[in-house]
Design a protein around this motif. Sequence first.
Motif, short mmCIF file in Angstrom:
data_model
loop_
_atom_site.label_atom_id
_atom_site.label_comp_id
_atom_site.label_asym_id
_atom_site.label_seq_id
_atom_site.Cartn_x
_atom_site.Cartn_y
_atom_site.Cartn_z
N TYR A 173 3.76 5.02 -7.68
CA TYR A 173 3.74 5.03 -6.39
C TYR A 173 4.13 6.54 -5.84
CZ TYR A 173 3.02 0.09 -6.81
OH TYR A 173 2.78 -1.28 -7.28
N GLN A 174 4.11 7.37 -6.60
CA GLN A 174 4.66 8.82 -6.41
C GLN A 174 3.26 9.87 -6.19
OE1 GLN A 174 7.65 10.22 -6.17
NE2 GLN A 174 8.95 8.37 -6.54
N LEU B 259 -2.03 8.73 -6.26
CA LEU B 259 -0.66 8.19 -6.52
C LEU B 259 -0.82 7.95 -7.87
CD1 LEU B 259 1.21 7.36 -4.14
CD2 LEU B 259 -1.13 7.85 -3.29
N GLU B 260 0.43 8.29 -8.60
CA GLU B 260 0.54 8.35 -10.17
C GLU B 260 0.32 6.84 -10.45
OE1 GLU B 260 3.43 10.65 -13.05
OE2 GLU B 260 4.39 9.22 -11.70
N SER B 261 -0.44 6.68 -11.74
CA SER B 261 -0.63 5.33 -12.39
C SER B 261 -0.96 5.68 -13.76
CB SER B 261 -1.64 4.59 -11.62
OG SER B 261 -2.88 5.23 -11.51
N PHE B 262 -0.40 4.79 -14.60
CA PHE B 262 -0.73 4.76 -16.11
C PHE B 262 -1.62 3.42 -16.60
CE2 PHE B 262 2.83 7.24 -15.03
CZ PHE B 262 2.66 8.19 -15.42
N TYR C 133 7.79 7.14 4.06
CA TYR C 133 7.82 5.90 3.60
C TYR C 133 6.86 4.96 4.67
CZ TYR C 133 12.02 5.06 6.68
OH TYR C 133 12.87 5.10 7.53
N HIS C 134 6.46 3.38 4.29
CA HIS C 134 5.81 2.97 5.07
C HIS C 134 6.82 1.87 5.86
CE1 HIS C 134 2.99 -0.02 6.78
NE2 HIS C 134 1.95 0.70 6.51
N LEU C 135 6.89 1.64 6.97
CA LEU C 135 7.84 0.85 7.83
C LEU C 135 7.53 -0.51 7.49
CD1 LEU C 135 7.48 1.89 11.68
CD2 LEU C 135 9.54 1.96 10.19
N ASP C 136 6.51 -1.00 6.87
CA ASP C 136 6.74 -2.77 6.46
C ASP C 136 7.21 -2.93 5.22
OD1 ASP C 136 5.50 -3.39 8.81
OD2 ASP C 136 3.27 -2.90 8.01
N LEU C 137 7.46 -1.76 4.56
CA LEU C 137 7.97 -1.82 2.96
C LEU C 137 9.40 -1.85 2.93
CD1 LEU C 137 5.16 0.03 1.00
CD2 LEU C 137 5.46 -2.30 1.59
N ALA D 151 11.05 0.75 -0.16
CA ALA D 151 9.80 1.71 -0.41
C ALA D 151 10.00 2.90 -1.53
CB ALA D 151 9.27 2.02 0.78
N VAL D 152 9.05 3.30 -1.95
CA VAL D 152 8.99 4.63 -2.79
C VAL D 152 8.81 5.68 -1.79
CG1 VAL D 152 8.21 5.96 -4.70
CG2 VAL D 152 8.36 3.51 -4.90
#
Length: 413
Positions: free
Chosen positions: A382-383, A369-372, A211-215, A218-219
Amino acid sequence: MENVSEIAAHFDFTQTRKSKRYLNSFFNQKSFNKNQTLYVQQKLKLFLANFEIIEYYRINESKVNGIQKFLDEFNINQYNLISSLKYREYFREINTNISLLIDFFYHFELLLRNFKMKEVCPKFFIEIEEQILFINSLSVYEQYNKDLDFKEKKNFLKIITHENKKKNFESFWSFFYLFDVYSSIAKGIKINNLVFPKFNSENAFNIENFYHLDLKNAVKNTLQVDHKNTLVFTGANMSGKSTAMKSISIIILLAHLGIAVPADYSDIPFYDSIFMYFSVNDNLKEGYSHFAQEIMNVKNVLLELKSKNCFVVFDEIFSGTNINDATQITVKTVNGFSKFKNSMFIFSTHLNLIENHLITNRNILMLHLESFLENNKLSFTYQLKEGWSKLEIGKILFDEYGLNKLLDMEVDY
Protein backbone atom coordinates in the motif's frame (compact mmCIF):
# COMPACT_ATOMS: atom_id res chain seq x y z
CA MET A 1 -17.39 12.33 -4.78
CA GLU A 2 -20.85 10.83 -4.93
CA ASN A 3 -21.17 9.90 -1.27
CA VAL A 4 -20.01 13.05 0.48
CA SER A 5 -22.21 12.08 3.44
CA GLU A 6 -19.63 9.41 4.35
CA ILE A 7 -17.03 12.15 4.76
CA ALA A 8 -19.42 14.46 6.61
CA ALA A 9 -20.16 11.63 9.07
CA HIS A 10 -16.68 12.09 10.59
CA PHE A 11 -17.70 15.64 11.57
CA ASP A 12 -21.35 15.13 12.40
CA PHE A 13 -21.85 15.83 16.09
CA THR A 14 -24.74 18.19 15.41
CA GLN A 15 -27.44 18.31 18.06
CA THR A 16 -30.50 19.24 16.00
CA ARG A 17 -32.00 18.00 12.75
CA LYS A 18 -31.80 21.48 11.25
CA SER A 19 -28.11 21.75 12.15
CA LYS A 20 -27.57 18.43 10.36
CA ARG A 21 -29.20 19.86 7.22
CA TYR A 22 -26.91 22.88 7.46
CA LEU A 23 -23.92 20.54 7.81
CA ASN A 24 -24.91 18.46 4.77
CA SER A 25 -25.40 21.61 2.70
CA PHE A 26 -21.98 22.84 3.82
CA PHE A 27 -20.28 19.61 2.71
CA ASN A 28 -22.03 19.53 -0.67
CA GLN A 29 -20.47 22.73 -1.99
CA LYS A 30 -19.15 22.45 -5.55
CA SER A 31 -17.51 25.84 -6.09
CA PHE A 32 -15.10 27.57 -3.75
CA ASN A 33 -13.80 31.01 -2.87
CA LYS A 34 -10.40 31.27 -1.25
CA ASN A 35 -11.28 34.16 1.07
CA GLN A 36 -14.38 32.32 2.29
CA THR A 37 -12.38 29.12 2.80
CA LEU A 38 -9.74 30.92 4.87
CA TYR A 39 -12.49 32.60 6.90
CA VAL A 40 -14.05 29.21 7.71
CA GLN A 41 -10.59 27.95 8.65
CA GLN A 42 -10.18 30.87 11.07
CA LYS A 43 -13.61 30.25 12.58
CA LEU A 44 -12.82 26.58 13.18
CA LYS A 45 -9.49 27.52 14.80
CA LEU A 46 -11.47 29.82 17.10
CA PHE A 47 -13.85 27.01 18.05
CA LEU A 48 -10.89 24.72 18.70
CA ALA A 49 -9.29 27.40 20.87
CA ASN A 50 -12.53 27.35 22.91
CA PHE A 51 -12.95 23.60 22.82
CA GLU A 52 -13.37 23.27 26.59
CA ILE A 53 -16.53 25.39 26.22
CA ILE A 54 -18.14 23.69 23.22
CA GLU A 55 -17.17 20.17 24.31
CA TYR A 56 -19.87 20.09 26.98
CA TYR A 57 -22.35 22.45 25.31
CA ARG A 58 -25.72 20.71 24.92
CA ILE A 59 -28.86 21.65 22.99
CA ASN A 60 -32.34 20.52 23.96
CA GLU A 61 -33.90 20.24 20.51
CA SER A 62 -37.48 19.89 21.74
CA LYS A 63 -37.06 23.07 23.81
CA VAL A 64 -35.66 24.94 20.80
CA ASN A 65 -38.53 23.75 18.61
CA GLY A 66 -41.04 24.81 21.25
CA ILE A 67 -39.52 28.29 21.49
CA GLN A 68 -39.55 28.71 17.70
CA LYS A 69 -43.17 27.59 17.51
CA PHE A 70 -44.08 30.05 20.25
CA LEU A 71 -42.32 32.92 18.46
CA ASP A 72 -44.12 32.08 15.22
CA GLU A 73 -47.61 31.72 16.69
CA PHE A 74 -48.12 33.89 19.75
CA ASN A 75 -50.23 37.06 19.53
CA ILE A 76 -49.56 39.68 22.19
CA ASN A 77 -53.10 41.02 21.89
CA GLN A 78 -54.42 37.72 23.23
CA TYR A 79 -52.28 38.00 26.34
CA ASN A 80 -54.52 39.95 28.71
CA LEU A 81 -56.30 39.58 32.01
CA ILE A 82 -59.54 38.50 30.35
CA SER A 83 -57.83 35.58 28.57
CA SER A 84 -56.14 34.64 31.83
CA LEU A 85 -59.59 33.96 33.25
CA LYS A 86 -61.35 32.65 30.16
CA TYR A 87 -58.51 30.61 28.59
CA ARG A 88 -56.48 29.49 31.54
CA GLU A 89 -54.70 26.64 29.74
CA TYR A 90 -53.63 28.93 26.88
CA PHE A 91 -52.52 31.60 29.32
CA ARG A 92 -50.54 29.05 31.35
CA GLU A 93 -48.88 27.79 28.14
CA ILE A 94 -47.72 31.29 27.22
CA ASN A 95 -46.26 31.80 30.69
CA THR A 96 -44.38 28.50 30.38
CA ASN A 97 -42.98 29.50 26.99
CA ILE A 98 -41.87 32.87 28.35
CA SER A 99 -39.88 31.07 31.05
CA LEU A 100 -38.36 28.65 28.50
CA LEU A 101 -37.37 31.49 26.18
CA ILE A 102 -35.74 33.51 28.95
CA ASP A 103 -33.83 30.48 30.22
CA PHE A 104 -32.64 29.48 26.73
CA PHE A 105 -31.38 32.91 25.69
CA TYR A 106 -29.79 33.59 29.07
CA HIS A 107 -27.64 30.45 28.89
CA PHE A 108 -26.74 30.85 25.22
CA GLU A 109 -25.62 34.42 25.85
CA LEU A 110 -23.52 33.16 28.76
CA LEU A 111 -21.90 30.63 26.41
CA LEU A 112 -21.06 33.36 23.89
CA ARG A 113 -19.63 35.62 26.59
CA ASN A 114 -17.22 32.87 27.64
CA PHE A 115 -15.66 32.66 24.16
CA LYS A 116 -12.04 33.88 24.24
CA MET A 117 -9.13 34.35 21.80
CA LYS A 118 -10.78 37.11 19.78
CA GLU A 119 -7.54 37.60 17.84
CA VAL A 120 -7.88 34.15 16.21
CA CYS A 121 -10.90 35.28 14.17
CA PRO A 122 -11.85 38.94 14.78
CA LYS A 123 -14.46 38.93 12.00
CA PHE A 124 -16.50 36.11 13.51
CA PHE A 125 -16.11 37.65 16.96
CA ILE A 126 -18.03 40.64 15.59
CA GLU A 127 -20.89 38.24 14.79
CA ILE A 128 -20.70 36.83 18.33
CA GLU A 129 -20.82 40.33 19.82
CA GLU A 130 -23.78 41.23 17.60
CA GLN A 131 -25.71 38.22 18.90
CA ILE A 132 -24.83 39.14 22.49
CA LEU A 133 -26.22 42.63 21.86
CA PHE A 134 -29.37 41.15 20.34
CA ILE A 135 -29.94 38.86 23.33
CA ASN A 136 -29.29 41.79 25.68
CA SER A 137 -31.97 43.76 23.83
CA LEU A 138 -34.47 41.10 24.94
CA SER A 139 -33.73 41.95 28.59
CA VAL A 140 -33.43 38.26 29.50
CA TYR A 141 -30.65 38.97 31.99
CA GLU A 142 -33.00 41.18 34.00
CA GLN A 143 -35.84 38.66 33.78
CA TYR A 144 -33.86 35.48 34.46
CA ASN A 145 -34.73 33.55 37.61
CA LYS A 146 -37.35 36.10 38.62
CA ASP A 147 -41.00 35.51 39.43
CA LEU A 148 -42.49 37.91 36.88
CA ASP A 149 -45.88 39.48 37.38
CA PHE A 150 -48.41 40.00 34.59
CA LYS A 151 -47.18 43.48 33.68
CA GLU A 152 -43.53 42.38 33.46
CA LYS A 153 -44.45 39.45 31.24
CA LYS A 154 -46.54 41.70 29.02
CA ASN A 155 -43.63 44.13 28.62
CA PHE A 156 -41.31 41.25 27.80
CA LEU A 157 -43.73 40.04 25.11
CA LYS A 158 -43.79 43.56 23.64
CA ILE A 159 -40.00 43.40 23.25
CA ILE A 160 -40.25 39.97 21.64
CA THR A 161 -42.96 41.18 19.26
CA HIS A 162 -40.87 44.19 18.24
CA GLU A 163 -37.79 42.05 17.51
CA ASN A 164 -39.94 39.54 15.66
CA LYS A 165 -41.28 42.23 13.33
CA LYS A 166 -37.70 43.33 12.60
CA LYS A 167 -36.89 39.67 11.72
CA ASN A 168 -33.98 39.69 14.14
CA PHE A 169 -34.89 36.23 15.35
CA GLU A 170 -34.38 34.84 11.83
CA SER A 171 -30.82 36.15 11.88
CA PHE A 172 -30.28 34.69 15.34
CA TRP A 173 -31.50 31.19 14.44
CA SER A 174 -29.26 31.10 11.38
CA PHE A 175 -26.31 32.01 13.64
CA PHE A 176 -27.44 29.46 16.25
CA TYR A 177 -27.54 26.51 13.84
CA LEU A 178 -24.24 27.45 12.21
CA PHE A 179 -22.73 27.72 15.69
CA ASP A 180 -23.76 24.11 16.23
CA VAL A 181 -22.30 23.15 12.83
CA TYR A 182 -18.91 24.73 13.57
CA SER A 183 -18.88 23.19 17.04
CA SER A 184 -19.61 19.83 15.42
CA ILE A 185 -16.84 20.12 12.82
CA ALA A 186 -14.37 21.30 15.47
CA LYS A 187 -15.14 18.15 17.48
CA GLY A 188 -14.45 16.02 14.39
CA ILE A 189 -11.13 17.79 13.86
CA LYS A 190 -10.14 17.29 17.50
CA ILE A 191 -11.19 13.63 17.69
CA ASN A 192 -9.43 12.71 14.42
CA ASN A 193 -6.32 14.79 15.21
CA LEU A 194 -6.43 16.61 11.87
CA VAL A 195 -4.08 19.35 10.63
CA PHE A 196 -5.01 22.56 8.79
CA PRO A 197 -3.58 22.81 5.25
CA LYS A 198 -1.79 25.65 3.51
CA PHE A 199 -2.53 27.05 0.04
CA ASN A 200 0.08 28.25 -2.44
CA SER A 201 -0.01 30.13 -5.73
CA GLU A 202 2.93 28.24 -7.31
CA ASN A 203 0.90 25.15 -8.29
CA ALA A 204 3.04 23.07 -5.93
CA PHE A 205 1.19 20.00 -4.67
CA ASN A 206 2.62 18.55 -1.48
CA ILE A 207 0.79 16.24 0.94
CA GLU A 208 2.87 14.46 3.56
CA ASN A 209 1.84 11.30 5.43
CA PHE A 210 -1.75 11.33 4.25
CA TYR A 211 -4.25 8.58 5.00
CA HIS A 212 -7.92 7.64 4.66
CA LEU A 213 -10.19 8.67 7.54
CA ASP A 214 -12.09 5.38 7.49
CA LEU A 215 -9.01 3.19 8.03
CA LYS A 216 -7.55 2.36 11.42
CA ASN A 217 -3.77 1.92 11.41
CA ALA A 218 -3.71 3.12 7.79
CA VAL A 219 -0.49 3.03 5.78
CA LYS A 220 0.52 6.67 5.28
CA ASN A 221 1.83 8.01 1.98
CA THR A 222 3.44 11.21 0.74
CA LEU A 223 2.72 12.87 -2.60
CA GLN A 224 4.90 15.67 -3.94
CA VAL A 225 4.13 16.95 -7.42
CA ASP A 226 6.16 19.70 -9.06
CA HIS A 227 5.63 21.08 -12.59
CA LYS A 228 3.00 18.44 -13.40
CA ASN A 229 -0.76 18.59 -13.28
CA THR A 230 -1.96 15.09 -14.21
CA LEU A 231 -1.64 11.90 -12.17
CA VAL A 232 -2.35 8.49 -13.69
CA PHE A 233 -2.81 5.62 -11.22
CA THR A 234 -2.35 2.06 -12.42
CA GLY A 235 -2.01 -1.32 -10.75
CA ALA A 236 -3.82 -4.41 -9.63
CA ASN A 237 -7.22 -4.47 -7.99
CA MET A 238 -6.93 -4.57 -4.19
CA SER A 239 -3.56 -2.78 -4.34
CA GLY A 240 -5.15 0.33 -2.80
CA LYS A 241 -5.18 2.79 -5.70
CA SER A 242 -8.84 3.78 -5.28
CA THR A 243 -8.27 4.25 -1.55
CA ALA A 244 -5.22 6.42 -2.23
CA MET A 245 -7.15 8.49 -4.79
CA LYS A 246 -10.06 8.91 -2.37
CA SER A 247 -7.65 9.89 0.42
CA ILE A 248 -6.15 12.63 -1.74
CA SER A 249 -9.61 13.74 -2.89
CA ILE A 250 -10.95 13.94 0.67
CA ILE A 251 -7.99 16.10 1.66
CA ILE A 252 -8.63 18.47 -1.25
CA LEU A 253 -12.34 18.70 -0.45
CA LEU A 254 -11.84 19.23 3.28
CA ALA A 255 -9.12 21.81 2.64
CA HIS A 256 -11.38 23.83 0.34
CA LEU A 257 -14.22 23.66 2.84
CA GLY A 258 -11.85 25.23 5.38
CA ILE A 259 -11.49 22.05 7.45
CA ALA A 260 -8.32 20.41 8.77
CA VAL A 261 -7.19 17.30 6.90
CA PRO A 262 -5.88 13.75 7.55
CA ALA A 263 -2.22 14.45 6.73
CA ASP A 264 0.78 15.64 8.70
CA TYR A 265 1.34 18.51 6.28
CA SER A 266 -0.46 19.85 3.21
CA ASP A 267 0.56 22.67 0.90
CA ILE A 268 -1.64 22.72 -2.19
CA PRO A 269 -3.00 25.06 -4.87
CA PHE A 270 -6.49 26.51 -4.50
CA TYR A 271 -9.10 25.36 -7.03
CA ASP A 272 -12.37 27.04 -7.95
CA SER A 273 -14.29 23.80 -8.55
CA ILE A 274 -13.97 20.16 -7.53
CA PHE A 275 -15.22 17.15 -9.50
CA MET A 276 -14.87 13.60 -8.21
CA TYR A 277 -16.16 10.62 -10.18
CA PHE A 278 -15.55 7.38 -8.32
CA SER A 279 -18.56 5.32 -9.32
CA VAL A 280 -20.43 6.22 -12.48
CA ASN A 281 -23.83 4.61 -13.03
CA ASP A 282 -26.55 4.78 -15.63
CA ASN A 283 -28.57 7.98 -15.36
CA LEU A 284 -32.11 6.65 -15.78
CA LYS A 285 -33.69 10.04 -15.21
CA GLU A 286 -31.82 11.61 -18.14
CA GLY A 287 -31.78 8.39 -20.18
CA TYR A 288 -27.98 8.07 -20.16
CA SER A 289 -26.14 4.74 -20.20
CA HIS A 290 -23.00 4.23 -18.09
CA PHE A 291 -20.75 5.32 -20.96
CA ALA A 292 -22.98 8.24 -21.97
CA GLN A 293 -22.85 9.45 -18.39
CA GLU A 294 -19.04 9.27 -18.48
CA ILE A 295 -19.05 11.37 -21.66
CA MET A 296 -21.33 13.96 -20.01
CA ASN A 297 -19.07 14.10 -16.96
CA VAL A 298 -16.03 14.86 -19.14
CA LYS A 299 -17.99 17.50 -21.05
CA ASN A 300 -19.18 19.21 -17.86
CA VAL A 301 -15.60 19.44 -16.59
CA LEU A 302 -14.33 20.85 -19.89
CA LEU A 303 -17.02 23.54 -19.87
CA GLU A 304 -16.02 24.49 -16.31
CA LEU A 305 -12.33 24.62 -17.30
CA LYS A 306 -13.07 27.45 -19.73
CA SER A 307 -13.21 29.90 -16.84
CA LYS A 308 -12.10 28.08 -13.69
CA ASN A 309 -9.21 26.12 -12.21
CA CYS A 310 -10.44 22.67 -11.21
CA PHE A 311 -9.48 19.59 -9.24
CA VAL A 312 -10.85 16.55 -11.09
CA VAL A 313 -10.81 12.81 -10.37
CA PHE A 314 -11.88 10.04 -12.78
CA ASP A 315 -11.61 6.55 -11.30
CA GLU A 316 -11.35 3.93 -14.10
CA ILE A 317 -12.48 6.34 -16.78
CA PHE A 318 -14.38 4.97 -19.80
CA SER A 319 -14.85 1.55 -18.27
CA GLY A 320 -18.34 1.63 -19.77
CA THR A 321 -17.20 1.01 -23.35
CA ASN A 322 -15.17 -1.55 -25.31
CA ILE A 323 -11.40 -1.71 -24.88
CA ASN A 324 -10.55 -0.36 -28.36
CA ASP A 325 -12.68 2.77 -28.00
CA ALA A 326 -11.64 3.18 -24.37
CA THR A 327 -7.94 3.09 -25.30
CA GLN A 328 -8.23 5.81 -27.94
CA ILE A 329 -10.49 8.20 -26.04
CA THR A 330 -8.66 7.77 -22.75
CA VAL A 331 -5.39 8.87 -24.38
CA LYS A 332 -7.18 11.81 -26.00
CA THR A 333 -8.85 12.79 -22.73
CA VAL A 334 -5.79 12.52 -20.49
CA ASN A 335 -3.54 14.43 -22.90
CA GLY A 336 -6.25 17.02 -23.50
CA PHE A 337 -6.87 17.70 -19.83
CA SER A 338 -3.14 17.95 -19.11
CA LYS A 339 -3.01 21.19 -21.12
CA PHE A 340 -4.89 23.03 -18.36
CA LYS A 341 -1.80 23.67 -16.27
CA ASN A 342 -3.50 25.50 -13.39
CA SER A 343 -5.79 22.57 -12.67
CA MET A 344 -5.11 19.10 -11.28
CA PHE A 345 -6.38 15.85 -12.82
CA ILE A 346 -6.25 12.36 -11.36
CA PHE A 347 -7.08 9.27 -13.43
CA SER A 348 -6.93 5.56 -12.83
CA THR A 349 -6.93 2.94 -15.56
CA HIS A 350 -6.36 -0.74 -16.28
CA LEU A 351 -5.53 0.00 -19.92
CA ASN A 352 -1.86 -0.97 -20.06
CA LEU A 353 -1.83 -0.36 -23.81
CA ILE A 354 -1.93 3.41 -23.34
CA GLU A 355 1.31 3.79 -21.39
CA ASN A 356 3.47 4.55 -24.45
CA HIS A 357 0.96 7.21 -25.57
CA LEU A 358 1.24 9.09 -22.28
CA ILE A 359 4.81 8.59 -21.15
CA THR A 360 6.20 11.41 -23.32
CA ASN A 361 3.78 13.98 -21.85
CA ARG A 362 5.80 16.05 -19.37
CA ASN A 363 2.67 17.13 -17.49
CA ILE A 364 1.82 13.55 -16.49
CA LEU A 365 3.09 11.64 -13.45
CA MET A 366 2.58 7.86 -13.44
CA LEU A 367 1.84 6.33 -10.03
CA HIS A 368 0.95 2.95 -8.59
CA LEU A 369 0.53 1.23 -5.22
CA GLU A 370 3.31 -1.28 -4.67
CA SER A 371 2.35 -4.94 -4.97
CA PHE A 372 4.17 -8.23 -5.54
CA LEU A 373 3.37 -11.57 -7.11
CA GLU A 374 5.52 -14.48 -5.97
CA ASN A 375 4.61 -18.13 -6.57
CA ASN A 376 1.13 -17.04 -7.59
CA LYS A 377 0.70 -15.31 -4.23
CA LEU A 378 -0.15 -11.63 -4.02
CA SER A 379 1.14 -9.21 -1.43
CA PHE A 380 0.50 -5.49 -1.07
CA THR A 381 2.49 -2.82 0.78
CA TYR A 382 0.00 0.00 0.00
CA GLN A 383 2.99 2.27 -0.55
CA LEU A 384 2.72 4.89 -3.29
CA LYS A 385 5.42 4.55 -5.96
CA GLU A 386 6.22 6.30 -9.23
CA GLY A 387 5.90 4.43 -12.51
CA TRP A 388 3.40 2.30 -14.42
CA SER A 389 2.38 -1.03 -12.90
CA LYS A 390 1.88 -3.86 -15.38
CA LEU A 391 0.92 -6.44 -12.78
CA GLU A 392 -2.18 -8.31 -14.01
CA ILE A 393 -3.92 -10.58 -11.54
CA GLY A 394 -7.38 -11.19 -12.98
CA LYS A 395 -6.64 -14.73 -14.15
CA ILE A 396 -4.88 -15.56 -10.89
CA LEU A 397 -7.86 -14.48 -8.79
CA PHE A 398 -10.21 -16.28 -11.18
CA ASP A 399 -8.35 -19.51 -10.53
CA GLU A 400 -7.76 -18.84 -6.82
CA TYR A 401 -11.49 -18.65 -6.21
CA GLY A 402 -11.97 -21.99 -7.97
CA LEU A 403 -13.88 -20.63 -10.95
CA ASN A 404 -11.89 -22.64 -13.50
CA LYS A 405 -12.82 -25.91 -11.79
CA LEU A 406 -16.46 -24.89 -11.37
CA LEU A 407 -16.77 -23.90 -15.01
CA ASP A 408 -15.03 -27.10 -16.23
CA MET A 409 -17.25 -29.50 -14.29
CA GLU A 410 -19.55 -31.77 -16.21
CA VAL A 411 -23.26 -31.02 -16.22
CA ASP A 412 -25.72 -33.91 -16.38
CA TYR A 413 -28.81 -31.99 -17.45
